[in-house]
Write a protein that holds these residues in place. Structure first.
Motif, mmCIF file in Angstrom:
data_model
loop_
_atom_site.group_PDB
_atom_site.id
_atom_site.type_symbol
_atom_site.label_atom_id
_atom_site.label_comp_id
_atom_site.label_asym_id
_atom_site.label_seq_id
_atom_site.Cartn_x
_atom_site.Cartn_y
_atom_site.Cartn_z
ATOM 1 N N ALA A 91 -44.404 8.009 -6.334
ATOM 2 C CA ALA A 91 -45.100 7.728 -5.078
ATOM 3 C C ALA A 91 -46.609 7.667 -5.294
ATOM 4 O O ALA A 91 -47.318 6.848 -4.692
ATOM 5 C CB ALA A 91 -44.755 8.791 -4.041
ATOM 6 N N ARG A 99 -47.568 4.294 -6.752
ATOM 7 C CA ARG A 99 -47.542 3.239 -5.722
ATOM 8 C C ARG A 99 -48.782 3.343 -4.832
ATOM 9 O O ARG A 99 -49.398 2.342 -4.475
ATOM 10 C CB ARG A 99 -46.274 3.351 -4.891
ATOM 11 C CG ARG A 99 -44.996 3.106 -5.669
ATOM 12 C CD ARG A 99 -43.773 3.192 -4.763
ATOM 13 N NE ARG A 99 -42.535 3.235 -5.520
ATOM 14 C CZ ARG A 99 -41.875 2.162 -5.967
ATOM 15 N NH1 ARG A 99 -42.378 0.959 -5.738
ATOM 16 N NH2 ARG A 99 -40.749 2.295 -6.650
ATOM 17 N N ALA A 100 -49.122 4.593 -4.440
ATOM 18 C CA ALA A 100 -50.305 4.783 -3.605
ATOM 19 C C ALA A 100 -51.563 4.298 -4.327
ATOM 20 O O ALA A 100 -52.454 3.690 -3.720
ATOM 21 C CB ALA A 100 -50.443 6.252 -3.212
ATOM 22 N N GLY A 156 -43.656 2.152 -1.064
ATOM 23 C CA GLY A 156 -45.104 2.224 -0.953
ATOM 24 C C GLY A 156 -45.697 1.406 0.166
ATOM 25 O O GLY A 156 -46.922 1.364 0.334
#
Length: 644
Positions: A459, A462-463, A542
């Motif tokens: 995560a 993706r951020a 995302g």
């Protein structure tokens, strides 16, 4: 504060008429043992001058004999009337008391706090508009506090007043009050308690009951009595869905045939078309008869006699409804059951099920799980014991007409009766309007053989790639409020800013994934469930998901938040009056809903429950789209979802 009127001496009939027109509030007190429930009610009755002189004299004697205040006046004894209650200093059975002020009439249910009397508490709460949950300031939120809060939520009581009692024993500390207030709020996020208020009180001393206490100058809210007199309950009644369970067919002579009963919900006028269930025969209302004469219109909870223009077959247990707004008619339904007897609930055993005026034989065909009311966890169980609560599938030997309990208590509740002893052994609440035997997929468990697979892309990666935090922005409001327009305008703006974003639109979902669904309450819920699962997948990838859905039920919106994850679920309410939405309607949806061509249409023939605490409220009747976009972007920047 006490109810006084000069009309009592001058014109008793006028006084009675004035008193009759007052709005009535039914409320209960509940909480853990010794939190001060009976003391609170006794103090309210005493301070409102609703205790007769002979009662007061007897109370002074009993206070010395049974009281828990060292011989001083003990107001708890006003409601603890049983000998066993006075000897133990506890409440065992539900005690009802009645009083009035200049503004309202009140019926109070003093409910027991002990775990073994949970069934008594559920009985007392079943007809209430508001619950006062008492918390001892010395102990904070206890297990029984949570238990009673869960039952209050289960029974659909919309207004909750959390009274933090015995503040005199903690030196009227604001820190103690704020700590308990936050502790309760953290727990209540798991429940459907829409309207919550908190008041610090001392029931024994009378602090913040009738007048503001000088010992708590830091508290600037209303007193308990002021809140009871002014809490808005008029809109709690369901005036949309006309439901008239027939209790008696009145045939005094050859010229009169009327159907007697109490209007469970909605309203009815002379000349309107009604349908009888289960026969589905239709006729028109010829007259609405009462003891005081005929009416042009009647509404819940009036007891009336309806006569029809046609001689259709209608019997006790049948239900009169509008043809364009009918309840579910089925011989099976999902329910939550509170068991009320020592002999356990046995799946497969035949019982009588009484719903309104209808009684049918049937059984609990499947006990899906038992609910641990202390932890709210679900447990597998072969049976339900005394005071236990479970999710069950009920199957009857004949179909009945019913609604979801949260939408309509009058047609969504039932009791279970033992066929041999004729004793009431349980009470239940119908959960949905799905077809017979159809599961509520919000609560369905995935196959145990299925394994959750994890991506090798984290995560955080993706951020970092997208420069944003994933979130689902639910744009909710009436049809015509501008949800889809705002969603695509936001998408354009966020995309131009370099954000990874997409729109999930309710109508587009229905053209594909949800093309098999209609527009019943259950189908709207299932459409949002599927969409929430899709939004979760998009967030896991995302992306920012802009979800434009009518989503009329608050409980379903909360379930969607649980699926997606509350930390990345944002609610934006588009608050446009229904008249504005009608004017914007280019597809003629509102006209079709008015004519009955479209049933269960929120804002016309079905309710739209306004989000009680949206993250952002937009008056789309006044604000241009550009300003709405700017406000949403500002919210996303504030939440660090998508910066400028």
């Amino acid at each position: 504060m006490s109810h006084k009127s000069e009309l009592i001496a001058s014109d008793i009939n006028a006084y009675l008429k004035e008193h009759e027109r007052k709005e009535m509030l039914r409320f209960l007190t509940c909480g853990s043992v010794d939190d001060g429930k009976s003391t609170l009610i006794g103090r309210l009755l005493y301070d409102s001058k609703m205790v007769y002189e002979d009662q007061l004299a007897a109370l002074e004697v009993d206070s010395k004999r049974f009281g828990t205040t060292g011989g001083d006046f003990d107001p708890a004894l006003l409601t603890d009337g049983l000998k066993a209650e006075r000897e133990q200093g506890i409440t065992i059975d539900v005690a009802y008391r009645y009083f009035s002020t200049a503004k309202r009439k009140f019926i109070i249910a003093d409910c027991p706090g002990h775990e073994q009397y949970t069934r008594n508490m559920a009985t007392g709460a079943s007809t209430c508009d508001l619950a006062i949950i008492l918390i001892d300031a010395r102990h904070g939120v206890m297990t029984q506090t949570k238990r009673h809060s869960f039952i209050v939520s289960l029974l659909g009581i919309k207004h909750v007043l959390v009274a933090i009692n015995k503040m005199d024993l903690v030196d009227y500390s604001s820190e103690v009050y704020e700590k308990i207030k936050q502790e309760y709020r953290d727990f209540a996020t798991r429940l459907e308690l829409i309207d919550q208020h908190f008041i610090p009180i001392s029931a024994l001393k009378g602090d913040n009951l009738i007048e503001h206490s000088g010992k708590m100058p830091w508290y600037e809210g209303s007193t308990l009595m002021h809140h009871l007199e002014n809490v808005h309950i008029a809109s709690d009644r369901n005036l949309i869905d006309f439901r008239f369970p027939v209790q008696l067919v009145n045939r005094p002579n050859l010229d009169f045939r009327g159907f007697c009963g109490t209007i469970a919900s909605g309203r009815i006028k002379k000349g309107e078309v009604v349908m009888a269930l289960p026969s589905r025969k239709t006729s028109r209302v010829k007259s609405i008869v009462t003891f005081d004469g005929e009416l042009e219109e009647a509404f819940t909870p009036q007891s009336v006699t309806l006569t029809l223009t046609d001689e259709i077959d209608v019997s006790r247990g049948d239900m009169l409804v509008r043809p364009d707004n009918v309840p579910q008619v089925a011989d099976a339904f999902e329910s939550t059951i509170v068991w009320m007897t020592d002999e356990p609930l046995t799946p497969g055993k035949q019982y009588w099920f009484k719903q309104g005026t209808k009684t049918a034989a049937g059984s609990i065909s499947n006990l899906r799980y038992r609910i641990d009311v202390n932890t709210l966890h679900r447990e597998d169980a072969p049976a339900l014991a005394l005071n236990e609560i479970g999710r069950c599938l009920v199957r009857l030997n004949q179909p009945i007409a019913f609604d979801d309990y949260r939408r309509n208590k009058g047609t969504g509740a039932f009791i279970i009766i033992d066929r041999l002893t004729n004793v009431t052994v349980g009470a239940g609440m119908i959960l949905n309007r799905a077809a017979a035997g159809k599961d509520d997929l919000w609560d369905a468990k995935a196959d145990a053989n299925l394994q959750a697979e994890r991506s090798e892309v984290t995560a955080a990666e993706r951020a970092g790639r997208f420069g944003q935090q994933p979130a689902t922005i639910l744009l909710t409001g009436l049809a015509g409020a501008g949800k889809t327009t705002l969603a695509y305008a936001l998408e354009r703006k966020l995309f131009d800013m370099g954000r990874a974003v997409c729109v999930l639109d309710g109508q587009n979902m229905r053209r594909g994934i949800s093309r098999d669904l209609g527009f019943t309450v259950a189908d709207r819920s299932e459409n949002l469930r599927r969409s929430a699962e899709a939004a979760k997948l998009l967030n896991d990838a995302g992306l920012i998901c802009l979800a434009a859905f009518l989503a009329p039920e608050e409980s379903v919106r909360q379930k969607a938040a649980d699926v997606i994850g509350r930390e990345r679920f944002v609610v934006v309410h588009l608050d446009a009056p229904v008249d504005v939405c009608r004017a914007r309607d280019q597809e003629g949806l509102y006209s079709k809903a008015d004519s009955g061509e479209i049933a269960n249409f929120p804002g016309v023939s079905a309710p739209y429950e306004t989000p009680p605490k949206p993250d952002l409220l937009l008056d789309t009747a006044k604000l241009p789209v550009e300003e709405c976009v700017s406000q949403v972007l500002a919210l996303l920047a504030e939440r660090k979802i998508a910066g400028s």
